[in-house]
Design a protein around this motif. Structure first.
Motif, PDB file in Angstrom:
ATOM      1  N   ARG A 165      13.609-127.438  48.472  1.00 14.48           N
ATOM      2  CA  ARG A 165      12.213-126.119  48.102  1.00 14.48           C
ATOM      3  C   ARG A 165      13.159-125.324  47.847  1.00 14.48           C
ATOM      4  NH1 ARG A 165      11.203-128.248  53.615  1.00 14.48           N
ATOM      5  NH2 ARG A 165      12.677-126.675  54.991  1.00 14.48           N
ATOM      6  N   PHE A 166      12.991-123.959  47.377  1.00 15.73           N
ATOM      7  CA  PHE A 166      13.882-122.870  48.345  1.00 15.73           C
ATOM      8  C   PHE A 166      12.870-121.659  48.348  1.00 15.73           C
ATOM      9  CE2 PHE A 166      14.093-122.533  43.392  1.00 15.73           C
ATOM     10  CZ  PHE A 166      13.416-120.784  43.606  1.00 15.73           C
ATOM     11  N   ALA A 167      12.895-120.380  49.419  1.00 16.77           N
ATOM     12  CA  ALA A 167      12.107-119.562  49.516  1.00 16.77           C
ATOM     13  C   ALA A 167      12.804-118.108  48.811  1.00 16.77           C
ATOM     14  CB  ALA A 167      12.554-118.955  51.516  1.00 16.77           C
ATOM     15  N   TYR A 168      11.405-117.548  48.568  1.00 20.03           N
ATOM     16  CA  TYR A 168      12.421-116.182  47.241  1.00 20.03           C
ATOM     17  C   TYR A 168      11.472-115.499  48.425  1.00 20.03           C
ATOM     18  CZ  TYR A 168      13.743-113.205  43.635  1.00 20.03           C
ATOM     19  OH  TYR A 168      14.228-112.667  42.605  1.00 20.03           O
ATOM     20  N   GLY A 169      10.929-114.106  47.957  1.00 20.87           N
ATOM     21  CA  GLY A 169      10.152-113.285  48.435  1.00 20.87           C
ATOM     22  C   GLY A 169       9.447-113.497  48.911  1.00 20.87           C
ATOM     23  N   GLY A 170       9.222-114.252  50.108  1.00 22.67           N
ATOM     24  CA  GLY A 170       8.364-114.945  50.966  1.00 22.67           C
ATOM     25  C   GLY A 170       7.760-115.419  50.990  1.00 22.67           C
ATOM     26  N   LYS A 171       8.175-115.925  50.017  1.00 27.47           N
ATOM     27  CA  LYS A 171       7.025-117.717  49.591  1.00 27.47           C
ATOM     28  C   LYS A 171       8.169-118.591  49.639  1.00 27.47           C
ATOM     29  CE  LYS A 171       3.609-115.098  47.426  1.00 27.47           C
ATOM     30  NZ  LYS A 171       3.415-114.811  45.861  1.00 27.47           N
ATOM     31  N   LEU A 172       7.381-120.201  49.668  1.00 28.62           N
ATOM     32  CA  LEU A 172       8.107-121.467  49.333  1.00 28.62           C
ATOM     33  C   LEU A 172       8.033-121.677  47.604  1.00 28.62           C
ATOM     34  CD1 LEU A 172       7.737-123.057  52.075  1.00 28.62           C
ATOM     35  CD2 LEU A 172       9.646-122.135  51.678  1.00 28.62           C
ATOM     36  N   LEU A 203      -0.824-124.979  32.743  1.00 30.75           N
ATOM     37  CA  LEU A 203      -0.687-124.154  33.364  1.00 30.75           C
ATOM     38  C   LEU A 203      -0.952-122.366  32.799  1.00 30.75           C
ATOM     39  CD1 LEU A 203       2.676-126.149  33.014  1.00 30.75           C
ATOM     40  CD2 LEU A 203       0.340-127.022  34.132  1.00 30.75           C
ATOM     41  N   ASP A 204      -0.889-122.180  34.794  1.00 25.72           N
ATOM     42  CA  ASP A 204      -0.791-120.458  34.377  1.00 25.72           C
ATOM     43  C   ASP A 204       1.151-119.974  34.158  1.00 25.72           C
ATOM     44  OD1 ASP A 204       0.721-121.054  36.662  1.00 25.72           O
ATOM     45  OD2 ASP A 204      -1.355-121.023  37.599  1.00 25.72           O
ATOM     46  N   ASP A 205       1.606-118.748  34.314  1.00 26.66           N
ATOM     47  CA  ASP A 205       2.683-117.999  33.772  1.00 26.66           C
ATOM     48  C   ASP A 205       3.361-117.692  35.088  1.00 26.66           C
ATOM     49  OD1 ASP A 205       0.596-116.430  35.810  1.00 26.66           O
ATOM     50  OD2 ASP A 205       1.903-114.330  35.194  1.00 26.66           O
ATOM     51  N   TYR A 206       3.058-119.359  36.572  1.00 26.43           N
ATOM     52  CA  TYR A 206       3.780-119.118  37.991  1.00 26.43           C
ATOM     53  C   TYR A 206       5.090-120.047  36.725  1.00 26.43           C
ATOM     54  CZ  TYR A 206       1.405-115.260  39.998  1.00 26.43           C
ATOM     55  OH  TYR A 206       0.866-114.157  40.598  1.00 26.43           O
ATOM     56  N   PHE A 207       6.083-120.014  36.269  1.00 24.48           N
ATOM     57  CA  PHE A 207       7.766-120.175  36.272  1.00 24.48           C
ATOM     58  C   PHE A 207       8.440-120.921  37.315  1.00 24.48           C
ATOM     59  CE2 PHE A 207       5.074-120.807  32.178  1.00 24.48           C
ATOM     60  CZ  PHE A 207       4.110-121.496  32.313  1.00 24.48           C
ATOM     61  N   TYR A 208       9.399-120.140  37.093  1.00 25.49           N
ATOM     62  CA  TYR A 208       9.989-119.085  38.101  1.00 25.49           C
ATOM     63  C   TYR A 208       9.772-117.924  38.430  1.00 25.49           C
ATOM     64  CZ  TYR A 208      15.069-122.083  37.370  1.00 25.49           C
ATOM     65  OH  TYR A 208      15.752-123.734  37.118  1.00 25.49           O
ATOM     66  N   PRO A 209      10.216-117.959  39.885  1.00 27.79           N
ATOM     67  CA  PRO A 209       9.418-116.604  41.052  1.00 27.79           C
ATOM     68  C   PRO A 209       9.718-115.242  40.044  1.00 27.79           C
ATOM     69  CG  PRO A 209      11.128-117.794  41.611  1.00 27.79           C
ATOM     70  CD  PRO A 209      11.351-118.815  40.577  1.00 27.79           C
ATOM     71  N   TYR A 210       8.415-114.389  39.774  1.00 28.04           N
ATOM     72  CA  TYR A 210       8.833-113.186  39.352  1.00 28.04           C
ATOM     73  C   TYR A 210      10.148-112.522  40.439  1.00 28.04           C
ATOM     74  CZ  TYR A 210       4.427-113.494  36.231  1.00 28.04           C
ATOM     75  OH  TYR A 210       4.139-113.892  34.902  1.00 28.04           O
ATOM     76  N   PRO A 211      10.572-111.701  39.044  1.00 30.99           N
ATOM     77  CA  PRO A 211      11.668-111.134  40.254  1.00 30.99           C
ATOM     78  C   PRO A 211      11.028-110.623  41.588  1.00 30.99           C
ATOM     79  CG  PRO A 211      12.479-110.597  37.358  1.00 30.99           C
ATOM     80  CD  PRO A 211      10.476-111.282  38.486  1.00 30.99           C
ATOM     81  N   VAL A 212      12.070-110.323  42.638  1.00 38.71           N
ATOM     82  CA  VAL A 212      11.770-109.210  43.521  1.00 38.71           C
ATOM     83  C   VAL A 212      13.708-108.450  43.741  1.00 38.71           C
ATOM     84  CG1 VAL A 212      11.359-109.374  45.878  1.00 38.71           C
ATOM     85  CG2 VAL A 212      10.164-110.849  44.574  1.00 38.71           C
ATOM     86  N   SER A 213      13.134-107.182  43.526  1.00 37.71           N
ATOM     87  CA  SER A 213      14.508-105.824  43.813  1.00 37.71           C
ATOM     88  C   SER A 213      14.862-107.023  44.893  1.00 37.71           C
ATOM     89  CB  SER A 213      13.828-104.855  44.318  1.00 37.71           C
ATOM     90  OG  SER A 213      14.615-103.987  43.909  1.00 37.71           O
ATOM     91  N   GLY A 214      16.862-106.695  44.663  1.00 35.88           N
ATOM     92  CA  GLY A 214      17.505-106.735  45.677  1.00 35.88           C
ATOM     93  C   GLY A 214      17.649-108.624  45.779  1.00 35.88           C
ATOM     94  N   GLN A 215      17.065-109.286  45.540  1.00 39.23           N
ATOM     95  CA  GLN A 215      16.723-110.339  46.308  1.00 39.23           C
ATOM     96  C   GLN A 215      16.839-111.238  45.264  1.00 39.23           C
ATOM     97  OE1 GLN A 215      13.861-112.588  48.170  1.00 39.23           O
ATOM     98  NE2 GLN A 215      13.122-111.038  48.663  1.00 39.23           N
ATOM     99  N   ALA A 216      17.747-112.865  45.176  1.00 40.26           N
ATOM    100  CA  ALA A 216      18.577-113.751  43.804  1.00 40.26           C
ATOM    101  C   ALA A 216      17.918-114.863  43.887  1.00 40.26           C
ATOM    102  CB  ALA A 216      20.123-113.424  44.001  1.00 40.26           C
ATOM    103  N   ILE A 217      17.767-115.752  43.011  1.00 44.95           N
ATOM    104  CA  ILE A 217      17.124-117.472  43.162  1.00 44.95           C
ATOM    105  C   ILE A 217      18.266-118.243  43.844  1.00 44.95           C
ATOM    106  CG2 ILE A 217      16.078-118.844  42.060  1.00 44.95           C
ATOM    107  CD1 ILE A 217      15.064-116.633  40.478  1.00 44.95           C
ATOM    108  N   PRO A 218      17.697-118.549  45.032  1.00 47.12           N
ATOM    109  CA  PRO A 218      18.597-119.669  45.422  1.00 47.12           C
ATOM    110  C   PRO A 218      19.150-120.468  44.997  1.00 47.12           C
ATOM    111  CG  PRO A 218      16.582-119.908  46.826  1.00 47.12           C
ATOM    112  CD  PRO A 218      16.485-118.567  45.937  1.00 47.12           C
TER     113      PRO A 218
END
Length: 649
Positions: A165-172, A203-218
């Motif tokens: 797992r990873f955390a991104y944009g306040g979600k897991l 399946l819906d539209d959530y694959f890699y997370p939608y971009p969050v300004s100032g954050q990089a996918i870890p």
């Protein structure tokens, strides 16, 4: 939409139909009505995450949850829909007893809490009872709408495998780049596919997370480990998603070839300013932002349908509805992949939306635009609560303009059509015309034409103008049948909606007079039985939705069928019951004849699933209990009460 614009669109539609219509003489001879398409997917999303639609809140009782869900299905039927798309894995959890993931928190309020029943089994059965397709909707990567792993139940796979797992944009999120994660997600989905009679995987539209300004996918360490053959991280991420889509497609169809696999992506693949293959738009690009190469999925045939979420109004400068619909129609053209449009019912009449969405015609105008593109096979609306809310009458307008008749689902695959059914009876009853037929198929379509044509014209079945209903039963009461004489036809449909040739026609005379005949089913208001009478759907020979049964006793305790007999005279009484070796060989039927009750015994071990005459009797005029099924018999086996038919001679 102005009258002039509708006229222009109708002309364009007619021209397009003439271009793409089959070349057979039959098709060429039939003029179809674009407002009454024979085949069209009509569905709504029923969202469970955060209790958006269902359940309305956590902690409801089993009966309350089930009543709410039945109400959503009844709404779909009332709006002449033919499918529902229901979220059963919203946050790496399950709406069924999964060996892979915990019970969803959106059921009980506690992740891992057993709701006391199997929601997925219940939902599939209820949908099929209404002849609605059930598409199970899975969110592949989202673990939680928060980023605190300690809030997950201790047995959650994301806690047992923290490296997944990873955390991104306040979600897991699960990390899409780890092969074991991909295998696990597919296994969790396939558990539902293999164990439940679902019609589709969505399946819906959530694959890699939608971009969050100032954050990089870890995921740099994951890329370093697995992405060596890729020149950049973006191409590697897209391939990770491609692998999930391609492998799911293969696994679903290997397990159950009839199950449809569809995805509802963000509405823009790429903009033409970035890629000449893209659409003339200027919005977020799913190819680049969430690594979803939706166009490739279509071109490679990795999906059965695509439902892009074209959630913008006609004429929107950034991403106009009509522009994107035309672009997607071009993408699917010639591929065999069906195009379904994701519609923003949530925007119609909602506060804070653009002025265009305050026009009651906006949503309906989308479907007028769809008629310009034969590739568009239907629509899915987000979401159920917005269909129900019907703000500014927007959805009522959709139904009145586009859903005046039922529609068959689009056929998929190349399976052979089933054999034509055979109508066994067509009888005028007090509330319409009752039909019964024999056949061996998943579902049936009922058509009605005025008068008594000498033969079935193929154009009767070219669109939905004569389509009365679809059903999974082998009986149907046409409550819309008025005075004219009619001829009915029934066709059979298999699991992937290939349609048989029509049955021989069955004519029914005018309802303005003639012979009185009435059918009373055990589910009708005219039926009454004591508490000892159980309800069953065990036998496929049932009449209607179910039938009643009771053990024999040394007391009558009859189940009664009440009818309004119009005048004194001679009446034929027929009974319908399922047959089984465990049923009673001498079931007493009581007829309240004008000279006194008469009893006829019927062997219910044989002869089921059809009308059986028990004789002709003199009946008095009036509304009363005419036929009863008694429990007072010395023979063993359940006595059955299902339906009776009373006909004046």
């Amino acid at each position: 939409m102005t009258a002039l614009l509708r006229t222009v669109l109708a002309a364009l539609t007619a021209a397009l139909v003439s271009i793409v219509a089959p070349t057979s003489a039959v098709a060429a001879a039939c003029t179809t009505d674009p407002a009454m398409p024979k085949r069209q997917l009509r569905a709504m999303w029923i969202s469970s995450v955060a209790n958006i639609d269902w359940p309305s809140r956590t902690g409801l009782s089993v009966s309350a949850q089930q009543a709410e869900f039945r109400a959503w299905l009844d709404l779909a039927v009332a709006k002449r829909m033919n499918a529902v798309v229901v979220q059963v894995r919203p946050t790496a959890d399950a709406f069924w007893p999964s060996p892979y993931e915990p019970w969803s928190q959106w059921l009980t309020g506690t992740q891992g809490g057993n709701p006391g029943y199997d929601p997925l089994a219940f939902m599939v059965n209820e949908a099929h009872a209404r002849n609605l397709e059930f598409h199970a909707w899975f969110n592949p990567y989202r673990i939680a709408n928060h980023d605190d792993p300690s809030r997950l139940v201790a047995t959650h796979p994301a806690r047992q495998h923290p490296d997944w797992r990873f955390a991104y944009g306040g979600k897991l999120y699960y990390n899409p780049g780890i092969p074991e994660v991909r295998d696990f997600i597919e296994d969790a989905i396939m558990d539902a596919v293999s164990r439940y009679d679902v019609d589709g995987v969505h399946l819906d539209d959530y694959f890699y997370p939608y971009p969050v300004s100032g954050q990089a996918i870890p995921d740099s360490a994951t890329y370093a480990r697995y992405g060596g053959s890729f020149g950049n991280v973006a191409d590697w991420r897209r391939e990770n998603v491609n692998l999930l889509v391609r492998e799911l497609d293969q696994r679903i169809h290997a397990a159950k070839p009839h199950v449809s696999f569809g995805i509802s992506p963000f509405g823009i693949w790429r903009n033409a300013g970035t890629d000449p293959l893209g659409s003339p738009t200027s919005g977020l690009q799913s190819y680049d932002a969430i690594y979803a190469d939706t166009r490739q999925w279509v071109k490679q045939g990795w999906v059965d349908y695509l439902a892009p979420q074209i959630y913008w109004h006609i004429g929107f400068s950034t991403a106009a509805y009509e522009v994107l619909t035309a672009w997607w129609a071009g993408v699917v053209r010639g591929t065999g992949v069906q195009l379904v449009i994701g519609q923003a019912a949530y925007r119609a009449g909602a506060s804070g939306q653009d002025a265009a969405w305050q026009d009651p015609a906006e949503l309906s105008d989308h479907l007028f635009d769809n008629r310009r593109h034969p590739e568009v096979a239907g629509d899915i609306y987000f979401s159920a609560k917005d269909v129900k809310a019907d703000r500014i009458g927007a959805f009522t307008r959709v139904v009145n303009a586009h859903y005046t008749r039922p529609a068959l689902l689009p056929a998929r695959g190349s399976a052979a059509a089933p054999a034509a059914p055979s109508i066994t009876s067509a009888t005028r009853v007090s509330n319409g015309v009752q039909l019964a037929w024999t056949g061996s198929a998943t579902a049936y379509a009922v058509y009605r034409v005025d008068g008594a044509p000498p033969a079935a014209d193929p154009c009767f079945f070219a669109d939905a103008r004569n389509l009365v209903a679809t059903t999974r039963q082998k009986a149907f009461t046409d409550t819309t049948a008025g005075g004219p004489a009619y001829t009915y036809y029934v066709t059979a449909l298999n699991r992937t909606h290939q349609e048989s040739a029509p049955s021989a026609g069955k004519a029914v005379g005018s309802g303005g007079g003639g012979t009185f005949s009435v059918v009373i089913d055990n589910a009708d208001a005219g039926f009454a039985a004591g508490s000892a009478w159980g309800t069953s759907t065990y036998s496929a020979q049932l009449h209607g939705a179910d039938y009643r049964f009771a053990p024999p006793v040394a007391a009558s305790d009859p189940a009664w069928f009440r009818a309004a007999v119009p005048s004194a005279g001679s009446y034929r009484v027929e009974v319908w019951h399922p047959a089984d070796a465990g049923y009673n060989s001498a079931t007493p039927y009581i007829v309240a004849a004008s000279g006194g009750n008469q009893t006829v015994t019927v062997d219910q071990r044989t002869g089921g699933g059809t009308w059986r005459s028990i004789g002709t009797f003199p009946l008095a005029a009036g509304t009363y209990n005419v036929v009863g099924v008694s429990r007072w018999t010395s023979t063993t086996g359940y006595v059955i009460a299902d339906a009776v038919r009373i006909t004046k001679l």
